[in-house]
Design an enzyme around this catalytic site. Structure first.
Site, short mmCIF file in Angstrom:
data_model
loop_
_atom_site.label_atom_id
_atom_site.label_comp_id
_atom_site.label_asym_id
_atom_site.label_seq_id
_atom_site.Cartn_x
_atom_site.Cartn_y
_atom_site.Cartn_z
CE LYS A 12 -32.39 -80.63 24.34
NZ LYS A 12 -33.82 -80.33 24.70
CG PHE A 61 -39.91 -76.49 30.79
CD1 PHE A 61 -38.65 -76.15 30.63
CD2 PHE A 61 -40.72 -75.52 30.29
CE1 PHE A 61 -38.23 -75.05 29.79
CE2 PHE A 61 -40.65 -74.42 29.60
CZ PHE A 61 -39.15 -74.10 29.24
CB THR A 109 -40.34 -78.13 21.12
OG1 THR A 109 -39.65 -77.30 20.94
CG2 THR A 109 -39.78 -78.54 22.93
NE ARG A 122 -36.28 -80.99 19.23
CZ ARG A 122 -36.21 -79.57 19.35
NH1 ARG A 122 -37.32 -78.96 18.87
NH2 ARG A 122 -35.53 -78.87 20.11
CG ASN A 132 -36.61 -81.98 22.79
OD1 ASN A 132 -35.32 -82.00 23.01
ND2 ASN A 132 -37.34 -80.69 22.58
CG HIS A 135 -30.61 -76.53 21.96
ND1 HIS A 135 -31.47 -75.71 22.64
CD2 HIS A 135 -29.59 -75.56 21.25
CE1 HIS A 135 -31.10 -74.38 22.50
NE2 HIS A 135 -30.33 -74.29 21.82
#
Length: 160
Positions: A12, A61, A109, A122, A132, A135
């Protein structure tokens, strides 16, 4: 019958924006357990992020997630668990999927839970529940849809 062996992973934007020096280290960690079949670095448009995360539309979210995922580059990857290659050659193991091994590798998560799990990505790189760092597809159906989203011809070109 072989089960679906691939999963989609995403590194990410928080990794690429704030921790770019760690990308090679992260890729090496991934390659220690997974085969990377395809990878690319892209920046999602607002429309692409909304399409990719359409299942989360309406959740508390959602807006924060879309904003976060469009703020910088991401690296989607198609992975398969290296142990699948060994297991497929030795026996007919019914757990021929990379989805759970990848999700176990990246960890929970939620940041606090991830930090309690030693060795998960993570826990090491995530900074919040939204940021985090990684994915992972949640199911075979999700993995197929997500791989087709980022790599439209991969699955049709890699049928066995």
């Amino acid at each position: 019958m072989n089960k679906f062996k691939y999963t989609l992973a995403i590194i990410k934007p928080d990794i690429l924006v704030k921790q770019n020096q760690n990308v090679d280290k992260i890729i090496n960690k991934i390659e220690s357990k997974f085969i990377i079949h395809q990878r690319k670095q892209i920046k999602l448009s607002l429309e692409e992020a909304e399409q990719f995360y359409k299942d989360h539309r309406g959740k508390f979210f959602y807006e924060r997630l879309i904003s976060f995922m469009t703020r910088g580059d991401i690296i989607p990857l198609i992975l398969s668990d290296k142990s699948l290659e060994i297991n497929n050659n030795n026996n007919n193991n019914n757990n021929n999927t990379s989805i759970k091994p990848w999700r176990d590798f990246i960890g929970p998560t939620h940041r606090d839970k991830a930090r309690e799990q030693i060795g998960c990505l993570r826990g090491e790189y995530g900074t919040s529940d939204t940021r985090n760092a990684f994915h992972g597809s949640g199911s075979e159906e999700e993995a197929i849809d997500e791989i087709n989203f980022f790599f439209p011809h991969f699955l049709e070109n890699n049928k066995k």
